[in-house]
Design a protein around this motif. Structure first.
Motif, PDB file in Angstrom:
ATOM      1  N   GLY A 261      43.198  31.025  87.812  1.00  0.00           N
ATOM      2  CA  GLY A 261      43.658  30.484  89.072  1.00  0.00           C
ATOM      3  C   GLY A 261      44.911  29.641  88.946  1.00  0.00           C
ATOM      4  N   VAL A 262      45.685  29.635  90.024  1.00  0.00           N
ATOM      5  CA  VAL A 262      46.850  28.768  90.119  1.00  0.00           C
ATOM      6  C   VAL A 262      46.332  27.353  90.340  1.00  0.00           C
ATOM      7  N   GLU A 263      46.901  26.395  89.599  1.00  0.00           N
ATOM      8  CA  GLU A 263      46.449  25.008  89.694  1.00  0.00           C
ATOM      9  C   GLU A 263      47.519  24.138  90.336  1.00  0.00           C
ATOM     10  N   GLY A 264      47.132  22.966  90.790  1.00  0.00           N
ATOM     11  CA  GLY A 264      48.004  22.067  91.516  1.00  0.00           C
ATOM     12  C   GLY A 264      49.287  21.698  90.806  1.00  0.00           C
ATOM     13  N   GLU A 265      49.252  21.583  89.489  1.00  0.00           N
ATOM     14  CA  GLU A 265      50.452  21.190  88.745  1.00  0.00           C
ATOM     15  C   GLU A 265      51.404  22.361  88.487  1.00  0.00           C
ATOM     16  N   ASP A 266      50.991  23.575  88.802  1.00  0.00           N
ATOM     17  CA  ASP A 266      51.864  24.746  88.614  1.00  0.00           C
ATOM     18  C   ASP A 266      52.941  24.736  89.690  1.00  0.00           C
ATOM     19  N   VAL A 267      54.203  24.665  89.271  1.00  0.00           N
ATOM     20  CA  VAL A 267      55.295  24.606  90.246  1.00  0.00           C
ATOM     21  C   VAL A 267      55.570  25.953  90.890  1.00  0.00           C
ATOM     22  N   ASP A 268      55.167  27.037  90.219  1.00  0.00           N
ATOM     23  CA  ASP A 268      55.315  28.381  90.771  1.00  0.00           C
ATOM     24  C   ASP A 268      54.366  29.315  90.036  1.00  0.00           C
ATOM     25  N   LEU A 269      54.353  30.567  90.454  1.00  0.00           N
ATOM     26  CA  LEU A 269      53.418  31.535  89.860  1.00  0.00           C
ATOM     27  C   LEU A 269      53.746  31.834  88.402  1.00  0.00           C
ATOM     28  N   GLU A 270      55.033  31.870  88.055  1.00  0.00           N
ATOM     29  CA  GLU A 270      55.406  32.106  86.652  1.00  0.00           C
ATOM     30  C   GLU A 270      54.878  30.988  85.760  1.00  0.00           C
ATOM     31  N   THR A 271      54.965  29.755  86.227  1.00  0.00           N
ATOM     32  CA  THR A 271      54.429  28.622  85.471  1.00  0.00           C
ATOM     33  C   THR A 271      52.926  28.786  85.277  1.00  0.00           C
ATOM     34  N   ALA A 272      52.233  29.208  86.313  1.00  0.00           N
ATOM     35  CA  ALA A 272      50.794  29.435  86.215  1.00  0.00           C
ATOM     36  C   ALA A 272      50.486  30.534  85.196  1.00  0.00           C
ATOM     37  N   ALA A 273      51.278  31.606  85.209  1.00  0.00           N
ATOM     38  CA  ALA A 273      51.065  32.702  84.256  1.00  0.00           C
ATOM     39  C   ALA A 273      51.269  32.227  82.821  1.00  0.00           C
ATOM     40  N   ARG A 274      52.328  31.473  82.594  1.00  0.00           N
ATOM     41  CA  ARG A 274      52.576  30.947  81.240  1.00  0.00           C
ATOM     42  C   ARG A 274      51.453  30.015  80.796  1.00  0.00           C
ATOM     43  N   ARG A 275      50.999  29.147  81.699  1.00  0.00           N
ATOM     44  CA  ARG A 275      49.928  28.209  81.368  1.00  0.00           C
ATOM     45  C   ARG A 275      48.635  28.949  81.051  1.00  0.00           C
ATOM     46  N   GLU A 276      48.252  29.900  81.903  1.00  0.00           N
ATOM     47  CA  GLU A 276      47.004  30.642  81.670  1.00  0.00           C
ATOM     48  C   GLU A 276      47.058  31.418  80.353  1.00  0.00           C
ATOM     49  N   LEU A 277      48.192  32.040  80.062  1.00  0.00           N
ATOM     50  CA  LEU A 277      48.340  32.775  78.798  1.00  0.00           C
ATOM     51  C   LEU A 277      48.100  31.840  77.621  1.00  0.00           C
ATOM     52  N   ALA A 278      48.756  30.680  77.628  1.00  0.00           N
ATOM     53  CA  ALA A 278      48.601  29.736  76.525  1.00  0.00           C
ATOM     54  C   ALA A 278      47.180  29.189  76.447  1.00  0.00           C
ATOM     55  N   GLU A 279      46.612  28.793  77.589  1.00  0.00           N
ATOM     56  CA  GLU A 279      45.268  28.207  77.583  1.00  0.00           C
ATOM     57  C   GLU A 279      44.217  29.186  77.086  1.00  0.00           C
ATOM     58  N   GLU A 280      44.276  30.424  77.552  1.00  0.00           N
ATOM     59  CA  GLU A 280      43.223  31.383  77.202  1.00  0.00           C
ATOM     60  C   GLU A 280      43.409  32.008  75.827  1.00  0.00           C
ATOM     61  N   THR A 281      44.669  32.164  75.386  1.00  0.00           N
ATOM     62  CA  THR A 281      44.903  32.924  74.155  1.00  0.00           C
ATOM     63  C   THR A 281      45.570  32.141  73.036  1.00  0.00           C
ATOM     64  N   GLY A 282      46.250  31.049  73.354  1.00  0.00           N
ATOM     65  CA  GLY A 282      47.047  30.355  72.347  1.00  0.00           C
ATOM     66  C   GLY A 282      48.401  31.008  72.132  1.00  0.00           C
ATOM     67  N   TYR A 283      48.726  32.026  72.926  1.00  0.00           N
ATOM     68  CA  TYR A 283      50.018  32.706  72.821  1.00  0.00           C
ATOM     69  C   TYR A 283      50.979  32.162  73.872  1.00  0.00           C
ATOM     70  N   GLU A 284      52.261  32.101  73.505  1.00  0.00           N
ATOM     71  CA  GLU A 284      53.321  31.735  74.439  1.00  0.00           C
ATOM     72  C   GLU A 284      54.324  32.877  74.504  1.00  0.00           C
ATOM     73  N   ALA A 285      54.922  33.060  75.680  1.00  0.00           N
ATOM     74  CA  ALA A 285      55.800  34.199  75.923  1.00  0.00           C
ATOM     75  C   ALA A 285      57.267  33.799  75.895  1.00  0.00           C
ATOM     76  N   GLU A 286      58.075  34.695  75.373  1.00  0.00           N
ATOM     77  CA  GLU A 286      59.527  34.519  75.424  1.00  0.00           C
ATOM     78  C   GLU A 286      60.030  34.740  76.849  1.00  0.00           C
ATOM     79  N   SER A 287      59.477  35.763  77.525  1.00  0.00           N
ATOM     80  CA  SER A 287      59.868  36.035  78.909  1.00  0.00           C
ATOM     81  C   SER A 287      58.643  36.433  79.711  1.00  0.00           C
ATOM     82  N   VAL A 288      58.681  36.122  81.008  1.00  0.00           N
ATOM     83  CA  VAL A 288      57.601  36.467  81.919  1.00  0.00           C
ATOM     84  C   VAL A 288      58.244  37.008  83.190  1.00  0.00           C
ATOM     85  N   ASP A 289      57.856  38.232  83.570  1.00  0.00           N
ATOM     86  CA  ASP A 289      58.429  38.876  84.749  1.00  0.00           C
ATOM     87  C   ASP A 289      57.327  39.311  85.706  1.00  0.00           C
ATOM     88  N   PHE A 290      57.578  39.090  86.997  1.00  0.00           N
ATOM     89  CA  PHE A 290      56.637  39.494  88.034  1.00  0.00           C
ATOM     90  C   PHE A 290      56.492  41.011  88.049  1.00  0.00           C
TER      91      PHE A 290
END
Length: 182
Positions: free
Chosen positions: A80-109
């Motif tokens: 889910g998108v959380e209150g501190e997420d400034v946009d959907l891309e931020t939410a996607a990056r956060r969820e990826l890191a939280e669930e997997t420990g992976y961070e992305a170089e780029s994220v595209d809709f």
């Protein structure tokens, strides 16, 4: 007949049940022919689902216990998108890191879907993440039981097509990517 002639009128709305993650909403409605009835649905916050690729082209997946179906599902990272997420891309990056420990170089809709709009107002926003590396620490919610794995995209696509991936968000995201999201 126009689309407006199909619209229901909501006479009254209340949250019938609230729990962590979603609400059940009860509405008294009037149908286009004047019939009065009620309607209940699951109200859910917007969510993101990520198709994350490592630099060598593998996909980062989660294996997560799903109590409703009493099994472990192989799935795309999502949440889910959380209150501190400034946009959907931020939410996607956060969820990826939280669930997997992976961070992305780029994220595209990629796309968005209403997967069950007959019973829920949920909207899933899909992203493709590239250059994903295990540079963060998993930060799971108290009720998440997750194991991280990687596999080739071709193996994942084959598993989706063979009905081996039961998670609807994952199957939908992979099929949409395959049909034109690359």
């Amino acid at each position: 007949m126009t689309e407006d002639s199909l619209a229901w009128e909501t006479a009254e709305r209340e949250v019938a049940y609230r729990c962590p993650g979603f609400d059940i909403v009860h509405e008294d409605v009037v149908l286009p022919d004047g019939t009065e009835t009620d309607f209940d649905y699951l109200a859910d916050d917007p969510a993101v689902a990520i198709l994350p690729f490592t630099p060598d082209g593998d996909v980062v997946l989660v294996e997560e216990w799903r109590q409703a179906v009493e099994r472990v599902n192989r799935a795309l990272p999502a949440g889910g998108v959380e209150g501190e997420d400034v946009d959907l891309e931020t939410a996607a990056r956060r969820e990826l890191a939280e669930e997997t420990g992976y961070e992305a170089e780029s994220v595209d809709f990629l796309c968005e879907f209403e997967p069950a709009n007959g019973i829920s107002d949920a909207v899933f926003h899909y992203f493709v993440a590239r250059g994903c590396e295990p540079t963060a620490e998993q930060d799971l919610d108290f009720d998440e039981s997750i194991r991280v794995r990687t596999e080739s995209y071709d193996d994942l696509l084959e598993a989706v097509l063979a009905d081996e991936v039961r998670d609807g968000r994952t199957a939908l995201g992979v099929m949409r990517y395959e049909l034109g999201g690359q």
